[in-house]
Write an enzyme that holds these catalytic residues in place. Structure first.
Site, PDB file in Angstrom:
ATOM      1  N   CYS A  58      10.553  -0.619  11.853  1.00 35.72           N
ATOM      2  CA  CYS A  58      10.048  -1.968  11.591  1.00 35.72           C
ATOM      3  C   CYS A  58      11.040  -2.853  10.835  1.00 35.72           C
ATOM      4  O   CYS A  58      10.853  -4.072  10.760  1.00 35.72           O
ATOM      5  CB  CYS A  58       8.735  -1.891  10.797  1.00 35.72           C
ATOM      6  SG  CYS A  58       7.402  -1.076  11.702  1.00 35.72           S
TER       7      CYS A  58
ATOM      8  N   HIS B  98       6.955  -8.291   6.908  1.00 33.31           N
ATOM      9  CA  HIS B  98       6.550  -7.490   8.053  1.00 33.31           C
ATOM     10  C   HIS B  98       5.029  -7.431   8.077  1.00 33.31           C
ATOM     11  O   HIS B  98       4.391  -7.170   7.054  1.00 33.31           O
ATOM     12  CB  HIS B  98       7.134  -6.082   7.944  1.00 33.31           C
ATOM     13  CG  HIS B  98       6.555  -5.115   8.919  1.00 33.31           C
ATOM     14  ND1 HIS B  98       6.507  -5.359  10.275  1.00 33.31           N
ATOM     15  CD2 HIS B  98       5.979  -3.890   8.746  1.00 33.31           C
ATOM     16  CE1 HIS B  98       5.941  -4.338  10.887  1.00 33.31           C
ATOM     17  NE2 HIS B  98       5.602  -3.436   9.989  1.00 33.31           N
TER      18      HIS B  98
ATOM     19  N   ASN C 171       0.604  -6.208  14.471  1.00 32.00           N
ATOM     20  CA  ASN C 171       1.863  -5.637  14.002  1.00 32.00           C
ATOM     21  C   ASN C 171       2.765  -5.460  15.220  1.00 32.00           C
ATOM     22  O   ASN C 171       2.505  -4.632  16.079  1.00 32.00           O
ATOM     23  CB  ASN C 171       1.580  -4.294  13.316  1.00 32.00           C
ATOM     24  CG  ASN C 171       2.835  -3.609  12.800  1.00 32.00           C
ATOM     25  OD1 ASN C 171       3.935  -3.869  13.260  1.00 32.00           O
ATOM     26  ND2 ASN C 171       2.668  -2.716  11.850  1.00 32.00           N
TER      27      ASN C 171
END
Length: 508
Positions: free
Chosen positions: A282, A435, A465
């Site tokens: 990520c 994030h 996400n």
């Protein structure tokens, strides 16, 4: 010959036989050593900012009723996950379920190990009155809060060097994005996974809809669409690029990496433009952007050099649709930006970039398949599938509570080392571009660090996400909506599987 009294406050008398020049040099050296010792001791001293919020628990207000105290404690519990020990997480879960729903339904618990552990924690509270469970829940959090308020970072972490100001003059010229047209709502996720209707509305994922790529869509084509939009916003042609950095957490294929695939999709297959991938799950976009900035900072890089950084994710193909905790979280999409060197007059710059990894959490978030551990074919029989390459090892697995505990344990210290003061406030940071891990994660880190929620940019509710593309997608949304303006100081930050923390401070 001179008899000199050094440091009168210490009462030290030293006979020194030297000339005045040497004496002055030694005196300056000793003073410098004393100054450095005091500064090191001050830097290592524990700070109380990280526990300031926890010293005034909201449920301890005398104006609240017994039920309101319980509700306030439940709302504040996520910020304390990092301080729970032993069976406290299970106890809190069981007490909450018993207090709100009564005894657990009869019958065995389905699902995986996590579901069975939750069911056991609930059954352990069987027969207790709701009021007693509420009181025990609050009392348990009281004890956790006392530990949290007294908690300081261990010396080994406090003494880590802080990130220096890089003063790297770079400028983001343009941003772009691509979102698959297929919008998937929570109702569709419930139907696909056979989940209880409306159950996702009660979950704390924070996602109401997300995008899923079509079966015939490829990540490199999505990346190219986002890249073309970024190039158009920057006012440059693809042929003008000096370098292409592909920064994604879900590769399209093993070989070649996504860099050449993106170059080909842009029609640059014969250009010779440098193209490669960086992979930090990520955090891939942050690592890719830092890599681009360091390439621009090289002395042999021309002033007009242009670097494309792009993240493209199709995570929906790695998610188990029957997992009620994971299935609603993830979405697909791509985002990109174009960077070049900045002039002093423009004011854009990369100030700080920092990353830390705690591999004790490597098994908390993983997809074990897709590599050499679980090849699709057995070594002794290339014509047959490998029975070890099961459905489970090829799907995303996550221990959410344990991951959250590690994030809250190490997060404040990481932010303080990125820039002093970030563990208790934002200072001159105009916008945080995080994030988009989950709604619970964003709320918990905001509460733990005392950051104003209105300065945290969010795209989670409508995009989910999107792994490494979450940060550039949120950055693009902030720029195109007009919230992010030239001259704004931004904090790009997040966590990635590993467990890694990454952060970057820049002037847009």
């Amino acid at each position: 010959r001179r008899r000199v009294r050094l440091f009168p406050s210490l009462g030290v008398m030293l006979p020194i036989w030297l000339d005045p020049t040497l004496f002055a040099a030694i005196s300056a050296l000793l003073l410098a050593l004393v100054f450095l010792h005091r500064r090191t001791a001050s830097a290592a001293a524990p700070t109380a900012e990280a526990g300031a919020v926890l010293r005034a628990p909201p449920w301890q207000s005398p104006k609240l009723s017994e039920t309101e105290c319980f509700e306030a404690a439940v709302k504040a519990a996520p910020r304390l996950l990092g301080y729970l020990v032993d069976n406290e997480p299970q106890s809190l879960y069981g007490l909450y379920k018993q207090a709100t729903l009564g005894d657990a339904p009869a019958g065995g618990a389905g699902g995986g190990l996590k579901a069975r552990a939750k069911a056991a924690a609930w059954r352990a509270q069987a027969g207790k009155e709701a009021a007693a469970c509420r009181a025990e829940y609050v009392a348990l959090l009281d004890g956790v809060t006392k530990r949290a308020a007294a908690c300081v970072l261990p010396p080994s972490l406090r003494q880590k060097p802080r990130c220096a100001d890089l003063r790297c003059r770079v400028r983001i010229l343009g941003t772009g994005h691509y979102l698959p047209p297929n919008i998937v709502t929570n109702r569709e996720i419930e139907r696909r996974g056979g989940l209880e209707p409306l159950s996702l509305d009660r979950a704390r994922s924070g996602v109401t809809e997300r995008r899923f790529a079509a079966d015939d869509e490829r990540a490199s084509a999505m990346a190219a669409a986002a890249a073309r939009q970024a190039l158009e916003a920057a006012g440059v042609a693809p042929e003008s690029l000096t370098c292409i950095v592909h920064a994604s957490g879900t590769p399209e294929q093993c070989l070649p990496d996504g860099g050449p695939l993106l170059q080909r999709e842009l029609g640059l297959g014969g250009s010779g433009i440098r193209a490669f991938s960086v992979h930090a799950t990520c955090l891939s976009f942050l690592v890719g952007l830092e890599t681009a900035c360091m390439l621009l900072a090289r002395a042999d890089t021309p002033d007009d050099a242009l670097i494309l950084v792009c993240s493209s994710e199709i995570s929906s193909r790695h998610v188990d649709p029957t997992d009620e905790h994971v299935a609603p979280l993830f979405g697909d999409g791509a985002a990109a930006c174009v960077v070049r060197k900045a002039s002093w007059r423009e004011g854009s710059a990369l100030h700080r970039a920092h990353m830390e990894t705690y591999a004790d959490g490597a098994s908390l978030t993983e997809v074990r398949g897709g590599g050499t551990n679980f090849p699709f074919h057995r070594v002794d029989d290339r014509a047959a599938p490998n029975p070890a390459a099961t459905r489970e090892v090829n799907h995303f697995q996550m221990d959410g509570p344990a991951t959250m505990r590690m994030v809250l344990q190490h997060g404040p210290g990481f932010m303080e080392r990125l820039r002093p003061g970030l563990s208790s406030g934002l200072g001159d940071i105009a916008w945080v571009v995080p994030h988009q891990a989950s709604g619970l994660a964003l709320d918990a880190i905001t509460d733990a660090l005392g950051w104003p929620a209105e300065r945290m940019l969010r795209t989670l509710d409508r995009l989910g996400n999107v792994v490494a593309a979450s940060i550039p997608l949120t950055l693009h949304a902030g720029v195109t909506s007009g919230r992010i303006q030239r001259g704004d100081k931004l904090l790009l930050m997040g966590t990635g599987a590993g467990l890694s923390f990454g952060g970057m401070i820049l002037t847009f």
